[in-house]
Design an enzyme around this catalytic site. Structure first.
Site, PDB file in Angstrom:
ATOM      1  N   HIS A  42      95.102 -64.399  61.393  1.00 38.55           N
ATOM      2  CA  HIS A  42      96.182 -64.206  60.426  1.00 38.55           C
ATOM      3  C   HIS A  42      95.597 -64.332  59.033  1.00 38.55           C
ATOM      4  O   HIS A  42      95.228 -65.423  58.608  1.00 38.55           O
ATOM      5  CB  HIS A  42      97.273 -65.258  60.657  1.00 38.55           C
ATOM      6  CG  HIS A  42      98.489 -65.081  59.790  1.00 38.55           C
ATOM      7  ND1 HIS A  42      99.612 -65.863  59.948  1.00 38.55           N
ATOM      8  CD2 HIS A  42      98.764 -64.229  58.763  1.00 38.55           C
ATOM      9  CE1 HIS A  42     100.518 -65.496  59.050  1.00 38.55           C
ATOM     10  NE2 HIS A  42     100.022 -64.515  58.315  1.00 38.55           N
ATOM     11  N   GLU A  69      97.258 -60.433  62.275  1.00 39.10           N
ATOM     12  CA  GLU A  69      98.593 -60.871  61.882  1.00 39.10           C
ATOM     13  C   GLU A  69      98.679 -60.826  60.362  1.00 39.10           C
ATOM     14  O   GLU A  69      97.755 -61.261  59.672  1.00 39.10           O
ATOM     15  CB  GLU A  69      98.873 -62.284  62.385  1.00 39.10           C
ATOM     16  CG  GLU A  69      98.957 -62.389  63.883  1.00 39.10           C
ATOM     17  CD  GLU A  69      99.324 -63.776  64.348  1.00 39.10           C
ATOM     18  OE1 GLU A  69      99.784 -63.905  65.496  1.00 39.10           O
ATOM     19  OE2 GLU A  69      99.147 -64.745  63.575  1.00 39.10           O
ATOM     20  N   HIS A 190     103.408 -68.416  70.284  1.00 41.45           N
ATOM     21  CA  HIS A 190     103.778 -69.469  69.334  1.00 41.45           C
ATOM     22  C   HIS A 190     104.200 -70.731  70.088  1.00 41.45           C
ATOM     23  O   HIS A 190     105.208 -70.756  70.774  1.00 41.45           O
ATOM     24  CB  HIS A 190     104.892 -69.054  68.379  1.00 41.45           C
ATOM     25  CG  HIS A 190     104.863 -69.849  67.098  1.00 41.45           C
ATOM     26  ND1 HIS A 190     103.900 -69.673  66.125  1.00 41.45           N
ATOM     27  CD2 HIS A 190     105.646 -70.852  66.648  1.00 41.45           C
ATOM     28  CE1 HIS A 190     104.110 -70.513  65.131  1.00 41.45           C
ATOM     29  NE2 HIS A 190     105.163 -71.249  65.427  1.00 41.45           N
TER      30      HIS A 190
END
Length: 236
Positions: A42, A69, A190
């Site tokens: 990310h 991400e 997640h």
């Protein structure tokens, strides 16, 4: 079920000392060599863990599938098109959050999303959207032209009682089934760890799980090789 390993927190540990080690690229290579089917990073707007150079080096090193991400910004769109990961995953982003706190608000940002993803796809990059496991969000993702949805499993990971867990799991299962019926591929992620991941083995529609913090935390104790192999044994 495939495993995608998020290496963000290797970079977090490195940055805690403003050092060069541990190296997220080395961690990614070890993960791939031990069975990971993809690497996730990310690149946040504040660059709090993964840096631009990390992304460039990951693109050079990753031989499976690189998932970037990112927030839905012009800067990130340009970076994605230049770097050419196999996949981008659009996530919401707040500077004050410790980690991504919820799914992308696809209903609010739908019109912008439709315009945003076309240049990315024209560059040969697949688009995934990190969303809550809700039918309306899935429907919007499909109509926008995304290839993949990543179902947010954070609420599931926070449930404590068996009844609560089962309720949330059924919500995810239903969403995964609906997403497949709309022609979308399905990923979940997640808050998943070595224990709460077990029931996901029964959800055939989920083709991949994306795991970062729990796996990196285990790797700090037993090594990256063992941490990846242990997770693969559980999910398969």
């Amino acid at each position: 079920m495939r495993l995608a390993v998020n290496v963000d927190h290797i970079a977090t540990l490195r940055n805690a000392r403003n050092a060069s080690l541990p190296d997220p690229v080395t961690a990614a290579v070890i993960a791939e060599l031990n069975g990971a089917s993809g690497i996730v990073c990310h690149l946040r707007e504040d660059r709090r863990h993964i840096k631009d150079r990390d992304l460039e080096r990951l693109r050079e090193a990753v031989t499976t599938r690189l998932d970037l991400e990112m927030a839905m910004t012009t800067e990130m769109q340009h970076i994605a098109i230049r770097t050419k990961p196999e996949l981008i995953t659009l996530v919401p982003e707040k500077r004050e959050e410790l980690t991504t706190e919820g799914g992308f608000d696809i209903i609010r940002h739908y019109d912008t999303l439709c315009r945003y993803i076309k240049p990315v796809q024209d560059a040969g990059i697949e688009v995934s959207i990190f969303i809550e496991p809700e039918e309306e969000a899935i429907e919007r993702a499909a109509s926008a032209g995304a290839e993949i949805v990543e179902l947010h499993t954070g609420p599931y990971s926070l449930k404590k009682t068996p009844a609560e867990l089962e309720t949330e799991l059924m919500r995810i299962r239903k969403a995964a089934t609906f997403a497949r019926s709309r022609g979308l591929r399905v990923v979940a992620g997640h808050g998943l760890d070595y224990f709460n991941i077990v029931p996901f083995r029964t959800i055939e529609e989920i083709e991949e799980v994306s795991i970062g913090h729990a796996l990196i935390a285990r790797a700090a104790l037993v090594g990256m090789e063992t941490a990846v192999r242990d997770m693969l044994r559980i999910i398969n």
